[in-house]
Enzyme design. Structure first.
Site, mmCIF file in Angstrom:
data_model
loop_
_atom_site.group_PDB
_atom_site.id
_atom_site.type_symbol
_atom_site.label_atom_id
_atom_site.label_comp_id
_atom_site.label_asym_id
_atom_site.label_seq_id
_atom_site.Cartn_x
_atom_site.Cartn_y
_atom_site.Cartn_z
ATOM 1 N N LYS A 41 21.238 -13.744 28.666
ATOM 2 C CA LYS A 41 20.496 -13.345 27.226
ATOM 3 C C LYS A 41 21.674 -13.576 26.295
ATOM 4 O O LYS A 41 21.355 -14.247 25.015
ATOM 5 C CB LYS A 41 19.787 -12.088 27.047
ATOM 6 C CG LYS A 41 19.185 -11.896 25.818
ATOM 7 C CD LYS A 41 18.054 -12.606 25.394
ATOM 8 C CE LYS A 41 17.198 -11.983 24.347
ATOM 9 N NZ LYS A 41 17.667 -11.696 23.142
ATOM 10 N N ARG A 92 8.321 6.491 19.007
ATOM 11 C CA ARG A 92 9.905 6.319 18.868
ATOM 12 C C ARG A 92 10.537 7.087 19.923
ATOM 13 O O ARG A 92 11.662 6.949 20.239
ATOM 14 C CB ARG A 92 10.476 6.491 17.473
ATOM 15 C CG ARG A 92 9.966 5.452 16.665
ATOM 16 C CD ARG A 92 10.387 5.677 15.077
ATOM 17 N NE ARG A 92 9.957 4.366 14.225
ATOM 18 C CZ ARG A 92 9.145 4.912 13.409
ATOM 19 N NH1 ARG A 92 8.492 6.000 13.416
ATOM 20 N NH2 ARG A 92 8.474 3.947 12.526
ATOM 21 N N SER A 105 27.582 5.026 27.848
ATOM 22 C CA SER A 105 28.538 3.779 28.706
ATOM 23 C C SER A 105 29.513 3.151 27.603
ATOM 24 O O SER A 105 30.482 2.524 28.016
ATOM 25 C CB SER A 105 27.634 2.613 29.180
ATOM 26 O OG SER A 105 26.773 2.052 28.235
ATOM 27 N N ILE A 122 20.842 2.004 14.968
ATOM 28 C CA ILE A 122 19.708 1.672 14.784
ATOM 29 C C ILE A 122 18.848 1.815 16.116
ATOM 30 O O ILE A 122 17.587 1.795 15.824
ATOM 31 C CB ILE A 122 19.240 0.231 14.205
ATOM 32 C CG1 ILE A 122 19.965 -0.746 15.082
ATOM 33 C CG2 ILE A 122 19.969 0.060 12.778
ATOM 34 C CD1 ILE A 122 19.779 -2.158 14.579
ATOM 35 N N PRO A 125 15.635 7.117 19.836
ATOM 36 C CA PRO A 125 15.208 7.616 18.794
ATOM 37 C C PRO A 125 16.656 7.973 17.684
ATOM 38 O O PRO A 125 17.585 8.439 18.441
ATOM 39 C CB PRO A 125 14.648 9.258 19.028
ATOM 40 C CG PRO A 125 14.888 8.960 20.603
ATOM 41 C CD PRO A 125 15.431 7.874 20.952
ATOM 42 N N ASP A 152 11.576 3.064 6.800
ATOM 43 C CA ASP A 152 10.550 4.053 6.634
ATOM 44 C C ASP A 152 10.304 4.094 5.052
ATOM 45 O O ASP A 152 9.307 3.992 4.577
ATOM 46 C CB ASP A 152 10.606 5.182 7.320
ATOM 47 C CG ASP A 152 10.843 5.196 8.738
ATOM 48 O OD1 ASP A 152 9.881 4.554 9.376
ATOM 49 O OD2 ASP A 152 11.815 5.491 9.254
ATOM 50 N N ARG A 155 9.094 0.793 3.582
ATOM 51 C CA ARG A 155 7.336 0.782 4.279
ATOM 52 C C ARG A 155 6.797 1.572 2.995
ATOM 53 O O ARG A 155 5.651 1.060 2.903
ATOM 54 C CB ARG A 155 7.305 1.101 5.428
ATOM 55 C CG ARG A 155 7.617 0.271 6.545
ATOM 56 C CD ARG A 155 7.404 1.057 8.050
ATOM 57 N NE ARG A 155 7.910 -0.001 8.932
ATOM 58 C CZ ARG A 155 8.520 0.044 10.211
ATOM 59 N NH1 ARG A 155 8.956 1.328 10.525
ATOM 60 N NH2 ARG A 155 8.910 -0.812 10.861
ATOM 61 N N HIS A 179 13.439 9.718 11.718
ATOM 62 C CA HIS A 179 12.905 8.364 12.006
ATOM 63 C C HIS A 179 12.066 8.452 12.967
ATOM 64 O O HIS A 179 12.394 8.040 14.268
ATOM 65 C CB HIS A 179 13.954 7.218 12.209
ATOM 66 C CG HIS A 179 13.540 5.948 12.301
ATOM 67 N ND1 HIS A 179 12.607 5.111 11.600
ATOM 68 C CD2 HIS A 179 13.795 4.965 13.378
ATOM 69 C CE1 HIS A 179 12.421 3.995 11.669
ATOM 70 N NE2 HIS A 179 13.060 4.014 12.904
ATOM 71 N N THR A 233 9.418 -4.738 16.960
ATOM 72 C CA THR A 233 9.738 -4.806 15.427
ATOM 73 C C THR A 233 11.206 -5.422 15.338
ATOM 74 O O THR A 233 11.857 -5.235 16.138
ATOM 75 C CB THR A 233 9.724 -3.621 14.685
ATOM 76 O OG1 THR A 233 10.672 -2.543 15.058
ATOM 77 C CG2 THR A 233 8.215 -2.852 14.819
#
Length: 316
Positions: A41, A92, A105, A122, A125, A152, A155, A179, A233
């Protein structure tokens, strides 16, 4: 900050890859160092991002560091996007145990290697993970920024823009606290072009009398509209992270809601939660305490209590 802006990103899932793309498209970073434990990835994202550079504002050196986290030590900012978005399908808190396990880690390794920049975390939670990074590393808490309710609050401004027709850039509104689902709107401080909502509501009740609970719920649950359709998201949270990175590397003294260590604000301390903060080269330079109503202060306490409960549940 040096003349070359170097940003590290831990995690190249939906969000981490979009953070990298936002930093490139906005011309914020000169060098990116990308980490992920999924080698294929990571290789795919590095290839795709490099292939896009001919269409971007300027060249960016993109390095693949796999799980060699020490390579991030000389970064100006590190964005922590390590998690499992599928675990947050319902709320969340869903990522609580998987993300806190992942976070065990890497922060200590990065700090032990000499990192002295700013963390922008980010992963959800969000408030728990920011607190965990602090506990693991004993790092300067002002240099650990949780993206928190920056997204938020955006939003909420979008919801108010739809309700009034005003451009969201002209609206002042903050979601505060966690959040997560315990966040709340500081309605007492909402303004349009600087004019308080309470005054506008008295002058133009037909335009400014809202079902505040319904609007707040739209802002609180906005991310789950995106989750329902595409199971993640990515754009909005990536741009929120990029905005915080830009505030740091440009030393902007930018005021935004974001997560920071509570040191007595409204009687809360010892955990990360979101209040308006001044963000610059040294991270959170100042925390702004709004004149909240008694009901809003109680909501803030309840939100912090939920964050504290999750910290205890995860044992971080």
């Amino acid at each position: 900050m040096g003349t070359v802006t170097r940003v590290g990103i831990v995690g190249q899932g939906h969000v981490g890859a979009h953070v990298a793309n936002s930093l490139i498209l906005q011309g914020i970073a000169d060098e990116l160092v990308l980490c992920d434990i999924n080698g294929s990835k990571l290789a795919a994202e590095v290839q795709d991002l490099n292939d896009s550079l001919a269409f971007c504002p300027h060249n960016v050196a993109i390095e693949s560091a796999a799980d060699q986290y020490e390579a991030l030590a000389d970064c100006d900012v590190i964005v922590n996007a390590a998690g499992d978005v599928s675990a947050s399908a319902q709320d969340r808190d869903g990522e609580l145990f998987v993300t806190t396990a992942i976070t065990q880690s890497f922060p200590q390794r990065i700090v032990a290697a000499g990192f002295s920049g700013v963390w922008v975390t980010i992963a959800n939670p969000c408030d728990v993970i920011a607190t965990q990074i602090w506990h693991l590393t004993d790092y300067d808490p002002r240099k650990i920024i949780g993206s928190g309710t920056a997204l938020d609050s955006s939003r909420m401004r979008h919801v108010l823009s739809k309700a009034t027709g005003y451009d969201q850039h002209s609206i002042g509104a903050y979601m505060l606290g966690e959040h997560g689902f315990s966040q709340f709107t500081a309605w007492s401080n909402v303004n349009f072009g600087g004019k308080p909502l309470a005054e506008l509501e008295a002058e133009q009740p037909e335009r400014f009398t809202f079902d505040k609970d319904a609007l707040e719920e739209k802002a609180r649950k906005g991310g789950y509209v995106a989750m329902a359709g595409k199971h993640c998201t990515e754009y909005a949270v990536a741009n929120a992270a990029a905005r915080l990175v830009r505030a740091v590397v440009s030393n902007e003294h930018f005021i935004t809601a974001c997560g920071t260590l509570m040191t007595g604000q409204y009687g809360e301390e010892g955990l990360w939660a979101s209040l308006p903060c001044v963000v610059g080269a040294n991270g959170v330079e100042e925390v702004i305490e709004l004149d909240l109503t008694a009901e809003e202060v109680e909501k803030f306490h309840a939100s912090c209590a939920h964050i504290r409960s999750n910290i205890e549940r995860a044992g971080v």
